[in-house]
Write an enzyme that holds these catalytic residues in place. Structure first.
Site, short mmCIF file in Angstrom:
data_model
loop_
_atom_site.label_atom_id
_atom_site.label_comp_id
_atom_site.label_asym_id
_atom_site.label_seq_id
_atom_site.Cartn_x
_atom_site.Cartn_y
_atom_site.Cartn_z
N SER A 2 -7.62 -3.71 -9.54
CA SER A 2 -7.28 -2.60 -8.66
C SER A 2 -8.49 -2.20 -7.81
O SER A 2 -9.63 -2.17 -8.29
CB SER A 2 -6.81 -1.39 -9.48
OG SER A 2 -6.71 -0.25 -8.66
N LEU A 3 -8.22 -1.85 -6.55
CA LEU A 3 -9.28 -1.39 -5.66
C LEU A 3 -9.58 0.10 -5.81
O LEU A 3 -10.51 0.62 -5.19
CB LEU A 3 -8.88 -1.65 -4.20
CG LEU A 3 -8.84 -3.11 -3.74
CD1 LEU A 3 -8.27 -3.20 -2.33
CD2 LEU A 3 -10.22 -3.73 -3.79
N SER A 4 -8.79 0.80 -6.63
CA SER A 4 -8.92 2.25 -6.71
C SER A 4 -10.32 2.75 -7.05
O SER A 4 -10.81 3.70 -6.42
CB SER A 4 -7.91 2.80 -7.72
OG SER A 4 -6.59 2.60 -7.26
N LYS B 34 5.78 4.53 -13.93
CA LYS B 34 6.08 5.58 -12.97
C LYS B 34 7.29 6.44 -13.39
O LYS B 34 7.29 7.65 -13.15
CB LYS B 34 6.32 4.98 -11.58
CG LYS B 34 5.07 4.38 -10.97
CD LYS B 34 5.32 3.83 -9.58
CE LYS B 34 4.06 3.22 -9.00
NZ LYS B 34 4.27 2.70 -7.62
N ASN C 98 3.54 8.72 -9.23
CA ASN C 98 2.39 7.82 -9.22
C ASN C 98 1.06 8.55 -9.25
O ASN C 98 0.00 7.93 -9.15
CB ASN C 98 2.45 6.87 -8.02
CG ASN C 98 1.98 7.53 -6.72
OD1 ASN C 98 2.23 8.72 -6.51
ND2 ASN C 98 1.32 6.76 -5.87
N ASP D 7 3.09 7.33 -2.92
CA ASP D 7 3.53 6.07 -2.32
C ASP D 7 4.32 6.35 -1.05
O ASP D 7 4.28 5.56 -0.10
CB ASP D 7 4.40 5.29 -3.30
CG ASP D 7 3.58 4.45 -4.26
OD1 ASP D 7 2.50 3.98 -3.87
OD2 ASP D 7 4.02 4.27 -5.41
N GLY E 168 14.00 -4.92 -3.29
CA GLY E 168 13.47 -4.53 -4.59
C GLY E 168 14.13 -3.24 -5.06
O GLY E 168 14.74 -2.51 -4.26
N GLY F 186 12.49 -1.21 -7.87
CA GLY F 186 11.59 -0.49 -8.77
C GLY F 186 11.05 0.79 -8.16
O GLY F 186 11.58 1.32 -7.17
N ALA G 39 8.28 1.34 -6.43
CA ALA G 39 7.83 1.20 -5.04
C ALA G 39 9.01 1.22 -4.08
O ALA G 39 8.93 1.76 -2.98
CB ALA G 39 7.02 -0.08 -4.87
N ARG H 247 17.68 -8.32 -6.97
CA ARG H 247 18.32 -9.28 -7.86
C ARG H 247 19.54 -8.69 -8.55
O ARG H 247 20.47 -9.41 -8.91
CB ARG H 247 17.29 -9.76 -8.89
CG ARG H 247 16.23 -10.69 -8.31
CD ARG H 247 15.29 -11.22 -9.37
NE ARG H 247 14.37 -10.20 -9.84
CZ ARG H 247 13.17 -9.98 -9.32
NH1 ARG H 247 12.76 -10.70 -8.29
NH2 ARG H 247 12.38 -9.04 -9.81
#
Length: 237
Positions: A13-15, A58, A79, A94, A116, A118, A120, A140
């Site tokens: 992670s870049l956090s 989340k 989040n 987000d 998707g 989820g 996000a 899916r």
């Protein structure tokens, strides 16, 4: 002040680098990788002023906090969590990340396709709605797609749509579904570590790093009450 990211996995992670840049190293930021949410939550409550929350926690965080921001309530996912006299407060930055990433294009959008189902994807749906888009969801499981509260189509039928923006939220480990109507759309991909669509022809590709930057900028302000340096955070990215 001490902050952290909880999730599994969180390596890479870049956090931590973003927080260091945002505040010139004045605040601590750790990566807490736990397989089970209860262990991660315990680590937070015993040692940190606030946390970011990533997959798969989340929805767990949504259920655990005492107060929900409007965006968290609308998305059903949290989040970011801070402490307050009212208890633990849950946010969904987000949504801010998607809004910033799309607004940076300078374009307007009418029809959005979210790929998707989820956490996000929930943020992507709400952000697109805030921008005035008609939103369709595919994934899916069409049942899970429909649960996001928008029109849903099976993946094989997504190619019949003509969205002007696609919000792609599948993880980098998942194969890209065939037939997505990418060519004429602006594509924002949530995954920034293992992007799958960066080299696929489309109207304009927007990296998940811009999404991350937007959510981080909004989130760090909530953490500290201070305005972080967007310029220094951008240089890290």
């Amino acid at each position: 002040m001490k902050f952290a990211l909880i999730g599994h996995p969180v390596a890479g992670s870049l956090s931590p680098r973003l927080v260091a840049a945002a505040y010139d190293g004045r605040h601590t930021y750790d990566l807490l990788d736990f397989e089970h949410f209860e262990d991660a939550w315990k680590a937070f409550t015993e040692g940190y002023d606030g946390i970011n929350v990533t997959a798969p926690f989340k929805q767990d965080a949504f259920a655990r906090v005492d107060v929900l921001s409007p965006q968290a309530r609308a998305t059903g996912a949290v989040n970011l969590v801070t402490r307050s006299p009212r208890g633990f407060v849950g946010y969904n930055t987000d949504v801010d990340g998607v809004l910033m990433a799309l607004r940076e294009t300078g374009l307007s959008f009418a029809d959005a396709l979210v790929v998707g189902t989820g956490g996000a994807a929930r943020a992507a749906v709400h952000a697109a709605q805030l921008m005035g888009c008609h939103v369709t969801v595919t994934g899916r499981s069409v049942e899970k797609a429909a649960a996001l509260g928008c029109p849903a189509v099976p993946l094989p039928e997504a190619g019949t749509l003509r969205p002007d923006v696609i919000l792609y939220t599948l993880p980098g480990s998942a194969p890209v579904p065939e037939g997505l109507p990418l060519e004429d759309a602006v594509v924002l991909e949530a995954e920034y570590r293992i992007p799958q669509l960066a080299d696929i022809p489309c109207r304009q590709y927007v990296s998940g790093r811009r999404w991350m930057l937007g959510q981080a900028y909004a989130g760090y302000s909530l953490f500290t009450g201070e305005e972080p340096s967007l310029e220094k955070m951008s240089k890290v990215l």
